[in-house]
Enzyme design. Structure first.
Site, PDB file in Angstrom:
ATOM      1  N   PRO A  22     -23.548  13.908  15.371  1.00  0.00           N
ATOM      2  CA  PRO A  22     -24.933  14.337  15.626  1.00  0.00           C
ATOM      3  C   PRO A  22     -25.848  13.163  15.973  1.00  0.00           C
ATOM      4  O   PRO A  22     -26.736  13.299  16.824  1.00  0.00           O
ATOM      5  CB  PRO A  22     -25.363  14.989  14.310  1.00  0.00           C
ATOM      6  CG  PRO A  22     -24.101  15.325  13.593  1.00  0.00           C
ATOM      7  CD  PRO A  22     -23.085  14.325  14.055  1.00  0.00           C
ATOM      8  N   LYS A  43     -25.000  10.323  17.486  1.00  0.00           N
ATOM      9  CA  LYS A  43     -24.679   9.875  18.845  1.00  0.00           C
ATOM     10  C   LYS A  43     -25.273  10.842  19.865  1.00  0.00           C
ATOM     11  O   LYS A  43     -25.856  10.413  20.867  1.00  0.00           O
ATOM     12  CB  LYS A  43     -23.159   9.783  19.007  1.00  0.00           C
ATOM     13  CG  LYS A  43     -22.686   9.215  20.310  1.00  0.00           C
ATOM     14  CD  LYS A  43     -22.825   7.712  20.406  1.00  0.00           C
ATOM     15  CE  LYS A  43     -22.081   6.985  19.358  1.00  0.00           C
ATOM     16  NZ  LYS A  43     -20.852   6.386  19.663  1.00  0.00           N
ATOM     17  N   ASP A  68     -17.692   5.821  23.918  1.00  0.00           N
ATOM     18  CA  ASP A  68     -17.054   5.143  22.800  1.00  0.00           C
ATOM     19  C   ASP A  68     -17.820   3.840  22.618  1.00  0.00           C
ATOM     20  O   ASP A  68     -18.197   3.196  23.600  1.00  0.00           O
ATOM     21  CB  ASP A  68     -15.574   4.868  23.050  1.00  0.00           C
ATOM     22  CG  ASP A  68     -14.844   4.482  21.765  1.00  0.00           C
ATOM     23  OD1 ASP A  68     -15.263   4.908  20.670  1.00  0.00           O
ATOM     24  OD2 ASP A  68     -13.852   3.738  21.847  1.00  0.00           O
ATOM     25  N   ASP A  96     -25.946  -0.353  13.041  1.00  0.00           N
ATOM     26  CA  ASP A  96     -27.268  -0.829  13.462  1.00  0.00           C
ATOM     27  C   ASP A  96     -27.952  -1.710  12.421  1.00  0.00           C
ATOM     28  O   ASP A  96     -28.678  -2.639  12.778  1.00  0.00           O
ATOM     29  CB  ASP A  96     -28.187   0.346  13.798  1.00  0.00           C
ATOM     30  CG  ASP A  96     -27.824   1.037  15.105  1.00  0.00           C
ATOM     31  OD1 ASP A  96     -26.903   0.567  15.799  1.00  0.00           O
ATOM     32  OD2 ASP A  96     -28.461   2.060  15.415  1.00  0.00           O
TER      33      ASP A  96
END
Length: 176
Positions: A14, A16, A69, A156
């Site tokens: 979700p 991505k 990817d 991140d």
């Protein structure tokens, strides 16, 4: 009226899907809702895995699909976790577990080299014309501990791109 191309995103993540939709919203695409089944990533590169996802999902739907990817390649760890970035979450499925594995591996390597590359590959496949297009982006930077920030997802919060003092998770979507 502008003609919009239907586009299905070949991802089960979700986060991505949300990020890709935000990045594509100004383009000539209408992002279609759709459940993408898990697709085995058997490629040896980010680009190969993106192609596998796009082609598989597009052929299942007989509609255009975008596969991706991405992952983190840490230089002192010979590029690991690389294409296995998602699998480094381990049995618990948390990125905190992956962060600890990275920290432990860097400690074991006894290195001060925390340089890394964040890689994202995209593949677009149109099953009727059999047209396939790919793109790969790379961001150089370094790993930091402890994790910082609450925006974004995945790695991140431990990745600082070159030229910044913020992790991706400390940036707004526009900054990232």
């Amino acid at each position: 009226m502008t003609w919009l191309t239907q586009l299905f995103i070949a991802s089960t993540s979700p986060n991505k899907i949300k990020e890709l939709k935000a990045g594509l919203e100004s383009g000539p695409f209408y992002i279609m809702p759709g459940e993408c089944p898990p697709i085995e990533e058997t490629g040896s590169t980010f680009e190969e895995n993106a192609k596998i996802k796009a082609i598989t999902f597009a052929n299942q739907l007989w509609k255009p699909a975008l596969g991706d990817d991405s992952g983190l390649c840490i230089h002192a760890l010979d590029g690991a976790p690389g294409i296995f970035s998602n699998r480094w979450k381990g049995d618990s499925g948390t990125y905190e577990e992956a962060f600890q594995k990275i920290k432990d591996a860097l400690d074991k390597a006894n290195t001060k080299d925390f340089s890394a590359t964040f890689v994202c590959a995209l593949a677009h496949y149109e099953p009727i014309s059999k047209k396939l297009g790919t793109f790969e982006g790379r961001v150089e930077g370094e790993i930091v501990f402890p994790p910082r920030g609450h925006n974004g997802f995945g790695y991140d919060s431990i990745f600082v791109p070159k030229g910044s003092s913020k992790t991706f998770a400390e940036m707004t979507f526009e900054e990232k």
